[in-house]
Write a protein that holds these residues in place. Structure first.
Motif: not given
Length: 525
Positions: A491-514
């Motif tokens: 998934x991290x690789x795909x997010x990088x290819x789509x140019x969304x990696x930074x946003x997704x890593x921030x999202x992972x933190x939000x998911x963890x908190x949730x």
């Protein structure tokens, strides 16, 4: 830069100008504002607010078009909850700065220097973006500017209310420095927005002119709506080769009265009457006008009439709906309502695990509230966001056969996204070289289109959003555990290819908190 949010890129199937001869008084007021240098009439900010369906976006589109035709440089960001990037408030100022740089070369030079010294401004806080990307370049280039319009439409459709408030607070701080820019903001009168415009301690209160669409003279608005209905119904009469006396003048007036000043009521009524799935406009119009609970009353809320119309569309399409069909309909409609990016019928069907024909057959009689394209490869979209408010609110949608449960739907979407991502694999695009940068990959866009299907792209980019807005169920937790164990790196690789990696890593933190908060609440209960 979000190019799809700019005026030039708007989908004309979703947005069109005001019908000729309507909204004249409002457009005249906007014209006076843009032309005036007087402190009151020419305030640097114009806030046009109104309840759902009062025509804010149509007016903003029409005024933007008129200014462009007059040669007034116009920058715009049309927010929309249908698109993740157009509902992201952190992208508004960066997009407007990009448009200003294209229009004014001297501004572009200053902006380029600022970005060279701080290339990460696009992901900076909203107040810092406004200062660095717009105010600072403007300070150095103001003399080369002429009158310029900036339009921020449907600000309330941004996902993050706190950031929306921050946008206006930031604007309030720098409003004395934005000349010769003039800014038109449209929104619903939501608390996060209204509080900033009306705060006596803020600069925006004194520096803005305001127009409340739902407080305009109802008689004037209904005359505009009658003009629109007359044209639309007579076009239908020509299309169906009906008697020249149809529709009757009194029927048009009755339908205009039922609108209660809401243009979306009129537009939905026209779509309902002309629906080719029924091909009986005379009966459709009679059906609209015969409902006793649609009788117009100045004491009634305008939403009362719109809600009754939406309910009539649904009950007309499904007069004897079974529990099985109700479940399928709510699942499909709920998915369309909460998708963060529109999906084609084919992609939506794959995500939901149904055939395209099953999805199409379920929606085929709802053309008056959603755009159902002939091709399975084109996106399905709602005609107006007011339907979202209706279908998800138990106080407005009283028939539980149609009411969509928000948390349940987000949970289902999160589950489907996690299931879809089980098809991820290492080097999914066949690059065969983990050391090169994305920019060095030959034909990256083509590789992505061929190897990462649209519903997989959607799942990778939006599963976190649905997770954090849903319910924490055992099924979801089990899928999440499997995802983290087997598919996380892919998934991290795909997010990088789509140019969304930074946003997704921030999202992972939000998911963890949730998940931590949800676990704590569950233990307390």
């Amino acid at each position: 830069m979000v190019s799809s949010a700019a005026f030039e890129c708007l989908d004309l199937q979703k947005i069109s100008p005001c019908f000729k001869g309507t909204r004249v008084d409002v457009l005249d007021q906007l014209d006076r504002w843009i032309d005036s240098t007087d402190a009151s009439d020419g305030a640097p900010v114009f806030w046009m607010n109104g309840s759902a369906g009062t025509g804010k976006t149509t007016l903003a589109y029409t005024f933007t078009d008129a200014c462009k035709r007059r040669g007034i440089p116009t920058m715009s960001f049309f927010c929309s909850r249908d698109f993740a990037e157009r509902s992201n408030p952190n992208l508004i100022f960066s997009s407007i700065a990009h448009q200003l740089a294209r229009e004014f070369p001297s501004f572009g030079v200053q902006l380029a220097e600022i970005l060279r010294s701080n290339p990460h401004l696009a992901s900076a806080s909203v107040p810092f973006q406004l200062e660095e990307l717009i105010i600072k370049p403007l300070r150095f280039t103001r003399d080369s500017f002429r009158l310029c319009l900036i339009v921020i439409d449907a600000l309330d459709e941004c996902k993050d209310e706190s950031t929306t408030s921050t946008i206006l607070s930031s604007l309030s701080r720098y409003v004395s420095e934005i000349s010769p820019l003039k800014i038109l903001v449209t929104s619903r009168p939501e608390q996060s927005i209204t509080s900033v415009f009306t705060a006596h301690s803020g600069n925006l209160n004194a520096a803005s002119q305001r127009l409340v669409l739902h407080e305009l003279d109802l008689g004037v608005v209904q005359q505009d709506i009658k003009l629109y209905l007359t044209s639309g119904l007579r076009d239908i009469a020509v299309c169906y080769q009906l008697d020249s006396l149809w529709p009757l003048e009194e029927d048009i007036q009755a339908l205009a009265n039922l609108s209660f000043g809401l243009f979306i009521f009129a537009a939905t009524s026209i779509k309902f009457v002309e629906d080719r799935n029924d091909s009986d406009p005379q009966s459709q119009l009679t059906c609209l006008l015969s409902r006793k609970d649609l009788s117009a009353s100045v004491q009634s809320s305008p939403h009362h009439h719109l809600d009754k119309l939406y309910m009539q569309v649904l009950t007309h399409a499904f007069p004897h709906i079974s529990n099985q069909l109700s479940g399928r309909l709510k699942t499909i409609l709920g998915s369309i309502v909460f998708l963060q990016e529109p999906l084609s019928l084919a992609s939506l069907s794959i995500l939901l695990g149904w055939t395209p024909s099953a999805v199409r057959q379920t929606l085929v009689h709802l053309c008056s509230i959603l755009l159902l394209p002939d091709s399975d490869t084109q996106p399905i979209r709602l005609h107006h966001p007011s339907f979202v408010d209706f279908i998800t609110d138990v106080n407005r949608c009283h028939n539980m056969s149609f009411k969509v449960d928000s948390e349940k739907q987000h949970t289902l979407l999160a589950i489907w996204c996690l299931q879809a991502m089980q098809s991820l694999k290492q080097d999914i695009c066949g690059v065969n070289n983990p050391c090169i940068l994305n920019g060095e990959i030959d034909g990256l866009s083509s590789r992505i289109m061929a190897n990462i299907l649209p519903h997989i792209q959607y799942a990778c980019c939006h599963w976190i959003f649905h997770l954090t807005h849903g319910l924490v169920l055992d099924t979801l937790i089990n899928l999440l555990e499997e995802f983290c164990t087997k598919y996380l790196l892919y998934w991290i690789e795909v997010c990088s290819l789509l140019g969304e990696l930074r946003n997704m890593l921030v999202g992972v933190h939000a998911a963890k908190e949730f998940l931590l908060v949800s676990s704590w609440v569950f233990e307390c209960v």
